[in-house]
Design an enzyme around this catalytic site. Sequence first.
Site, PDB file in Angstrom:
ATOM      1  N   SER A   6      47.008  80.509  49.741  1.00 22.83           N
ATOM      2  CA  SER A   6      47.691  81.324  48.632  1.00 22.83           C
ATOM      3  C   SER A   6      47.932  80.293  47.432  1.00 22.83           C
ATOM      4  O   SER A   6      48.738  79.612  47.651  1.00 22.83           O
ATOM      5  CB  SER A   6      49.090  81.931  49.190  1.00 22.83           C
ATOM      6  OG  SER A   6      49.881  82.498  47.986  1.00 22.83           O
ATOM      7  N   HIS A  30      43.461  83.177  47.808  1.00 21.91           N
ATOM      8  CA  HIS A  30      44.492  84.378  48.307  1.00 21.91           C
ATOM      9  C   HIS A  30      45.253  84.169  46.696  1.00 21.91           C
ATOM     10  O   HIS A  30      45.849  83.319  46.255  1.00 21.91           O
ATOM     11  CB  HIS A  30      45.447  84.290  49.421  1.00 21.91           C
ATOM     12  CG  HIS A  30      46.145  85.587  49.408  1.00 21.91           C
ATOM     13  ND1 HIS A  30      45.728  86.600  49.898  1.00 21.91           N
ATOM     14  CD2 HIS A  30      47.610  85.806  49.202  1.00 21.91           C
ATOM     15  CE1 HIS A  30      46.710  87.499  49.958  1.00 21.91           C
ATOM     16  NE2 HIS A  30      47.730  87.132  49.452  1.00 21.91           N
ATOM     17  N   ASP A  32      48.303  86.060  44.686  1.00 19.79           N
ATOM     18  CA  ASP A  32      49.272  86.887  44.812  1.00 19.79           C
ATOM     19  C   ASP A  32      49.805  87.362  43.300  1.00 19.79           C
ATOM     20  O   ASP A  32      50.349  86.481  42.471  1.00 19.79           O
ATOM     21  CB  ASP A  32      50.608  86.237  45.484  1.00 19.79           C
ATOM     22  CG  ASP A  32      50.349  85.883  46.745  1.00 19.79           C
ATOM     23  OD1 ASP A  32      50.139  87.299  47.684  1.00 19.79           O
ATOM     24  OD2 ASP A  32      50.362  85.009  47.471  1.00 19.79           O
ATOM     25  N   MET A  34      52.507  89.443  41.494  1.00 19.22           N
ATOM     26  CA  MET A  34      53.832  90.072  41.603  1.00 19.22           C
ATOM     27  C   MET A  34      54.278  90.419  40.239  1.00 19.22           C
ATOM     28  O   MET A  34      54.206  89.586  39.124  1.00 19.22           O
ATOM     29  CB  MET A  34      54.802  88.811  42.249  1.00 19.22           C
ATOM     30  CG  MET A  34      54.533  88.473  43.551  1.00 19.22           C
ATOM     31  SD  MET A  34      55.699  87.398  44.242  1.00 19.22           S
ATOM     32  CE  MET A  34      54.652  86.960  45.603  1.00 19.22           C
ATOM     33  N   HIS A  63      45.990  90.067  45.817  1.00 21.93           N
ATOM     34  CA  HIS A  63      46.867  90.918  46.521  1.00 21.93           C
ATOM     35  C   HIS A  63      47.763  91.361  45.493  1.00 21.93           C
ATOM     36  O   HIS A  63      48.679  90.551  45.096  1.00 21.93           O
ATOM     37  CB  HIS A  63      47.511  89.838  47.549  1.00 21.93           C
ATOM     38  CG  HIS A  63      48.521  90.557  48.287  1.00 21.93           C
ATOM     39  ND1 HIS A  63      49.662  89.530  49.162  1.00 21.93           N
ATOM     40  CD2 HIS A  63      49.068  91.962  48.480  1.00 21.93           C
ATOM     41  CE1 HIS A  63      50.485  90.720  49.736  1.00 21.93           C
ATOM     42  NE2 HIS A  63      50.199  91.882  49.260  1.00 21.93           N
ATOM     43  N   MET A  65      50.974  92.962  44.124  1.00 19.36           N
ATOM     44  CA  MET A  65      52.561  93.565  44.729  1.00 19.36           C
ATOM     45  C   MET A  65      53.001  93.926  43.459  1.00 19.36           C
ATOM     46  O   MET A  65      53.998  93.291  42.662  1.00 19.36           O
ATOM     47  CB  MET A  65      53.202  92.275  45.347  1.00 19.36           C
ATOM     48  CG  MET A  65      52.789  92.168  46.635  1.00 19.36           C
ATOM     49  SD  MET A  65      53.255  90.397  47.177  1.00 19.36           S
ATOM     50  CE  MET A  65      52.024  89.572  46.586  1.00 19.36           C
ATOM     51  N   MET A 137      51.253  92.296  56.528  1.00 22.19           N
ATOM     52  CA  MET A 137      52.490  91.373  55.830  1.00 22.19           C
ATOM     53  C   MET A 137      53.141  90.781  57.091  1.00 22.19           C
ATOM     54  O   MET A 137      53.777  91.657  57.777  1.00 22.19           O
ATOM     55  CB  MET A 137      53.338  91.896  54.713  1.00 22.19           C
ATOM     56  CG  MET A 137      52.795  92.143  53.589  1.00 22.19           C
ATOM     57  SD  MET A 137      51.765  90.809  52.654  1.00 22.19           S
ATOM     58  CE  MET A 137      53.175  89.744  52.560  1.00 22.19           C
ATOM     59  N   GLY A 142      56.882  89.050  48.309  1.00 26.18           N
ATOM     60  CA  GLY A 142      57.905  88.666  47.244  1.00 26.18           C
ATOM     61  C   GLY A 142      57.829  86.947  46.991  1.00 26.18           C
ATOM     62  O   GLY A 142      58.016  86.502  45.828  1.00 26.18           O
ATOM     63  N   GLY A 145      56.570  80.545  51.468  1.00 28.68           N
ATOM     64  CA  GLY A 145      57.638  79.721  52.315  1.00 28.68           C
ATOM     65  C   GLY A 145      58.825  80.488  53.264  1.00 28.68           C
ATOM     66  O   GLY A 145      59.615  79.985  53.750  1.00 28.68           O
ATOM     67  N   ASP A 175      49.402  87.951  56.611  1.00 21.62           N
ATOM     68  CA  ASP A 175      49.826  87.091  55.201  1.00 21.62           C
ATOM     69  C   ASP A 175      51.214  87.144  55.343  1.00 21.62           C
ATOM     70  O   ASP A 175      52.273  87.699  55.459  1.00 21.62           O
ATOM     71  CB  ASP A 175      49.539  87.865  53.995  1.00 21.62           C
ATOM     72  CG  ASP A 175      50.164  87.237  52.620  1.00 21.62           C
ATOM     73  OD1 ASP A 175      50.587  86.110  52.714  1.00 21.62           O
ATOM     74  OD2 ASP A 175      49.800  87.962  51.812  1.00 21.62           O
ATOM     75  N   GLY A 176      51.837  85.495  55.349  1.00 18.18           N
ATOM     76  CA  GLY A 176      53.241  85.248  55.445  1.00 18.18           C
ATOM     77  C   GLY A 176      53.629  84.455  56.743  1.00 18.18           C
ATOM     78  O   GLY A 176      53.404  84.757  57.936  1.00 18.18           O
ATOM     79  N   GLY A 177      53.989  83.288  56.340  1.00 18.65           N
ATOM     80  CA  GLY A 177      54.366  82.226  57.549  1.00 18.65           C
ATOM     81  C   GLY A 177      53.428  81.762  58.268  1.00 18.65           C
ATOM     82  O   GLY A 177      53.777  81.416  59.506  1.00 18.65           O
ATOM     83  N   SER A 198      52.344  77.720  52.030  1.00 19.19           N
ATOM     84  CA  SER A 198      53.138  76.553  51.882  1.00 19.19           C
ATOM     85  C   SER A 198      52.709  75.820  53.177  1.00 19.19           C
ATOM     86  O   SER A 198      52.344  74.630  52.834  1.00 19.19           O
ATOM     87  CB  SER A 198      54.725  76.720  52.527  1.00 19.19           C
ATOM     88  OG  SER A 198      54.813  77.754  53.220  1.00 19.19           O
TER      89      SER A 198
HETATM   90  C1  DX5 Z   1      54.198  86.815  50.116  1.00 20.44           C
HETATM   91  C2  DX5 Z   1      52.862  86.500  49.567  1.00 20.44           C
HETATM   92  C3  DX5 Z   1      52.106  85.546  50.354  1.00 20.44           C
HETATM   93  C4  DX5 Z   1      52.929  84.058  50.375  1.00 20.44           C
HETATM   94  C5  DX5 Z   1      52.283  83.422  51.459  1.00 20.44           C
HETATM   95  O1  DX5 Z   1      54.683  87.853  49.005  1.00 20.44           O
HETATM   96  O2  DX5 Z   1      52.220  87.648  49.759  1.00 20.44           O
HETATM   97  O3  DX5 Z   1      50.771  85.499  50.187  1.00 20.44           O
HETATM   98  O4  DX5 Z   1      52.272  83.191  49.309  1.00 20.44           O
HETATM   99  O5  DX5 Z   1      52.935  82.128  51.634  1.00 20.44           O
HETATM  100  P1  DX5 Z   1      53.393  81.582  52.950  1.00 20.44           P
HETATM  101  O6  DX5 Z   1      52.264  80.940  53.664  1.00 20.44           O
HETATM  102  O7  DX5 Z   1      54.224  80.034  52.372  1.00 20.44           O
HETATM  103  O8  DX5 Z   1      54.267  82.173  53.844  1.00 20.44           O
HETATM  104 ZN    ZN Z   2      49.931  87.641  49.597  1.00 18.57          ZN
END
Ligand code: DX5
Ligand code: ZN
Length: 216
Positions: A6, A30, A32, A34, A63, A65, A137, A142, A145, A175-177, A198
């Site tokens: 990302s 990826h 993002d 927003m 992606h 959002m 997700m 949003g 990290g 996606d996420g963590g 991250s």
């Molecule tokens: C969160 C995003 C993710 C995010 C993932 O809203 O959609 O793509 O950047 O970041 P990490 O891998 O740090 O959770």
């Molecule tokens: Zn994303």
Amino acid sequence: MIISPSLYSMHFDHFAEEIKALNETVEWIHFDVMDGNFVPNLTFGPGILQTVRRNSELFLDVHLMVNDPDYYSEVFAKAGADSIIFHYEVYEDIDKCIRLIDKIHSMYLKAGISIKPGTSVEAIKPLLDKVDIFLLMSVEPGFGGQSFQETALDRLKEVSDYRSEHDLKFLIEVDGGVSDKNAHELLARGADSLVAGSFVFNGDIRENVAKLRKCE
Ligand code: DX5
Ligand code: ZN
């Protein structure tokens, strides 16, 4: 496995070297988007995607959002996206989602649907024979990290079982963590593509990508 770092976590003062490391090690990027409205944060516009497109031939996984994915699907298609993934929660209406999926396909892009951690998998099952990508997700969208939410594991299995039972072909992306701590489990439960922000960008990109590959 597909690794989709990302760009949210990229160090933009080192854009040239970081994009080169991605170009040499991963399959997708990826992106993002927003809008400060669907989520309480702002990221990138189409100009940044055009810059990435000029510097990479990788698949650009967008992606959205945003509260107006219909409008922004065209904007990011023109800027060089390969896929457009939008959120079910914007419409909460299957017919409206299908209209946008058809529009994305009419622009010759891959179409994806995403759900937040609080939305049931059941709600989007009628869309799974129409999309190319399902983006699960595993954090509240949003911010990068955040910690991986373990409840995503059962949700992933539910989607992946549904895909096998109905002999469907869409890809499952998480996606996420995501990190080397959970990647193996995610792949074992049916994930095809792992978004990692991250984890990939904190430290040496090549080493971090190699650590994810070892989880397969
Ligand atoms: C969160 C995003 C993710 C995010 C993932 O809203 O959609 O793509 O950047 O970041 P990490 O891998 O740090 O959770
Ligand atoms: Zn994303």
